[in-house]
Motif scaffolding. Structure first.
Motif, short mmCIF file in Angstrom:
data_model
loop_
_atom_site.label_atom_id
_atom_site.label_comp_id
_atom_site.label_asym_id
_atom_site.label_seq_id
_atom_site.Cartn_x
_atom_site.Cartn_y
_atom_site.Cartn_z
N UNK A 74 0.80 -1.21 0.00
CA UNK A 74 0.00 0.00 0.00
C UNK A 74 0.84 1.26 0.00
N UNK A 75 0.30 2.29 -0.69
CA UNK A 75 0.96 3.60 -0.67
C UNK A 75 0.04 4.60 0.01
N UNK A 76 0.46 5.84 0.09
CA UNK A 76 -0.35 6.92 0.66
C UNK A 76 -0.79 6.60 2.09
N UNK A 77 -2.09 6.39 2.32
CA UNK A 77 -2.60 6.19 3.68
C UNK A 77 -1.90 5.05 4.43
N UNK A 78 -1.71 3.88 3.83
CA UNK A 78 -1.02 2.80 4.56
C UNK A 78 0.37 3.20 5.06
N UNK A 79 1.09 4.01 4.27
CA UNK A 79 2.40 4.47 4.71
C UNK A 79 2.27 5.45 5.87
N UNK A 80 1.22 6.29 5.84
CA UNK A 80 0.97 7.22 6.95
C UNK A 80 0.67 6.44 8.22
N UNK A 81 -0.10 5.37 8.10
CA UNK A 81 -0.44 4.57 9.28
C UNK A 81 0.79 3.83 9.82
N UNK A 82 1.68 3.43 8.93
CA UNK A 82 2.93 2.82 9.38
C UNK A 82 3.76 3.83 10.16
N UNK A 83 3.82 5.07 9.65
CA UNK A 83 4.54 6.11 10.37
C UNK A 83 3.92 6.41 11.72
N UNK A 84 2.58 6.42 11.78
CA UNK A 84 1.90 6.65 13.06
C UNK A 84 2.22 5.55 14.05
N UNK A 85 2.22 4.30 13.58
CA UNK A 85 2.56 3.17 14.46
C UNK A 85 3.98 3.29 14.97
N UNK A 86 4.88 3.80 14.14
CA UNK A 86 6.28 3.93 14.54
C UNK A 86 6.47 4.95 15.65
N UNK A 87 5.63 5.97 15.71
CA UNK A 87 5.79 6.97 16.78
C UNK A 87 4.93 6.63 18.00
N UNK A 88 3.85 5.85 17.80
CA UNK A 88 3.04 5.43 18.94
C UNK A 88 3.74 4.32 19.71
N UNK A 89 4.39 3.39 19.00
CA UNK A 89 5.01 2.22 19.63
C UNK A 89 6.02 2.59 20.71
N UNK A 90 6.96 3.51 20.49
CA UNK A 90 7.91 3.86 21.56
C UNK A 90 7.39 4.91 22.53
N UNK A 91 6.14 5.35 22.36
CA UNK A 91 5.57 6.33 23.27
C UNK A 91 5.84 7.77 22.89
N UNK A 92 6.33 8.00 21.67
CA UNK A 92 6.61 9.37 21.23
C UNK A 92 5.32 10.13 20.89
N UNK A 93 4.23 9.38 20.73
CA UNK A 93 2.94 9.99 20.42
C UNK A 93 1.87 9.29 21.25
N UNK A 94 0.97 10.08 21.82
CA UNK A 94 -0.10 9.52 22.64
C UNK A 94 -1.18 8.88 21.77
N UNK A 95 -1.81 7.84 22.32
CA UNK A 95 -2.92 7.20 21.60
C UNK A 95 -4.01 8.19 21.28
N UNK A 96 -4.29 9.09 22.22
CA UNK A 96 -5.40 10.03 22.04
C UNK A 96 -5.10 11.08 20.98
N UNK A 97 -3.86 11.14 20.51
CA UNK A 97 -3.52 12.11 19.47
C UNK A 97 -3.94 11.63 18.09
N UNK A 98 -4.33 10.37 17.99
CA UNK A 98 -4.78 9.80 16.72
C UNK A 98 -6.29 9.63 16.74
N UNK A 99 -6.90 9.76 15.57
CA UNK A 99 -8.35 9.59 15.49
C UNK A 99 -8.76 8.14 15.69
N UNK A 100 -7.91 7.23 15.24
CA UNK A 100 -8.21 5.80 15.35
C UNK A 100 -6.92 5.06 15.68
N UNK A 101 -6.56 5.01 16.96
CA UNK A 101 -5.25 4.48 17.35
C UNK A 101 -5.18 2.96 17.53
N UNK A 102 -6.30 2.25 17.41
CA UNK A 102 -6.30 0.83 17.76
C UNK A 102 -5.37 0.02 16.86
#
Length: 348
Positions: A74-102
């Motif tokens: 996947x391109x576009x959105x799937x790559x954005x979600x991969x980037x989001x997972x990369x910053x949520x996983x180590x705690x650099x971004x809060x779950x509540x900062x995403x619209x759909x963090x599950x």
């Protein structure tokens, strides 16, 4: 084994064309045997084995990116979600900062538990949600109909993955798609609760409801509306028949109200959700604009030798067949209900 022994060596435009023909021959044989065994066998355990073979064949098919060693899909959105997972996983971004963090949080949890790369566990996450859809669609059908044969029909219908239309839902990391794939599990809990309201089922509903809201709020809005209509009908019918305390205890209003409260708290400050809602609400008042866009697209398709009808049939012909079949079954069911004059069944 065939797919695993033919790993991808570079970018593939089409994973289906890139996979050896022997794989497709074996999968087709497995599905054919599954259908024949399931609907021809007389012994329940043999039918179950046939259903499991079909489930296994389709699960292997949707797992092709994993078996063939894909880096990511996947391109576009799937790559954005991969980037989001990369910053949520180590705690650099809060779950509540995403619209759909599950989806991102689940990927991070699998990454921590297994030690596999995050991009790889995101592919596994896609398969987990697809498998959830395969398993819970027949269970929902079984709960609604009480018929094992219909459950097998539901199984093979679910294996067609009709909600995946490559326009609004896809077979890669896309929270809308994962929410749709998980919806049958939520529906099963609701229908079980509707038929027999127990403390355990209520607790399960109250746990799943917030998770589904955070999985994707727009899809949660769809189910909230669906549940609300059913509860309103439940209450309205009981008032029409005459209420008593035992009937009140069966109403699912508290659970659905909790679902609605969690939903409103989550989307209260979510501007993108309200903008989407406004866009949908304004569609009936934008007939000229929509018609103009459709005419433009139709003209462009005709220039390249295509047509709007042809594109529609290629994308939605199977779904259209199932819609027509559903309408026919509903008419037959309503006719049966009319003859029996039995509109409501209470759980004992």
């Amino acid at each position: 084994v065939v797919a695993y022994n033919d790993p991808v060596t570079g970018y593939e435009l089409n994973i289906y064309a890139g996979t050896p023909l022997a794989f497709w021959g074996l999968v087709s044989l497995a599905v054919l045997l599954a259908v024949l065994v399931t609907f021809a066998a007389s012994k329940p355990h043999v039918r179950a084995a046939g259903g499991f073979l079909g489930l296994l064949a389709m699960t292997v098919t949707v797992s092709l990116p994993i078996f063939r060693g894909y880096h990511y899909v996947g391109d576009a959105d799937p790559l954005s979600h991969l980037g989001t997972a990369k910053v949520i996983s180590p705690g650099e971004m809060s779950m509540t900062a995403s619209r759909y963090p599950v989806v991102h949080t689940l990927g991070g949890a699998l990454h921590t538990m297994t030690g596999l790369s995050l991009r790889h566990v995101m592919l596994v996450t896609v398969v987990v949600f697809l498998l959830c859809f395969f398993v819970f669609v027949p269970l929902v059908v079984r709960e609604l109909t009480g018929d094992t044969w219909m459950a097998y029909v539901g199984l093979f219908s679910g294996l067609l993955l009709l909600p995946i239309n490559h326009l609004g839902s896809h077979q890669y990391i896309f929270p809308t798609s994962q929410a749709i794939m998980f919806a049958p599990a939520f529906l099963l809990v609701f229908f079980l609760l509707f038929h027999q309201r127990t403390a355990r089922l209520s607790a399960l509903f109250l746990v799943i409801a917030p998770a589904f809201v955070m999985l994707h709020p727009q899809q949660a809005a769809n189910l909230l509306l669906f549940f609300g209509v059913i509860v309103a009908g439940q209450i309205g019918y009981d008032f029409w028949r005459g209420t008593d305390f035992e009937q009140w205890r069966r109403w699912l209003l508290p659970e659905v109200a909790f679902f609605g409260t969690v939903f409103m708290l989550w989307v209260a400050n979510m501007e993108v959700f309200w903008n989407s809602l406004e866009t949908v609400a304004m569609i009936p008042f934008q007939a000229n604009t929509v018609g103009g866009k459709a005419a433009t697209r139709t003209g462009s398709l005709e220039l390249v030798g295509g047509s709007l009808l042809g594109i529609f049939l290629k994308l939605f012909s199977v779904q259209l067949f199932f819609v027509l079949l559903t309408v026919l079954l509903l008419l037959l069911a309503l006719n049966r209900v009319r003859k029996e004059r039995h509109w409501y069944t209470r759980a004992t």
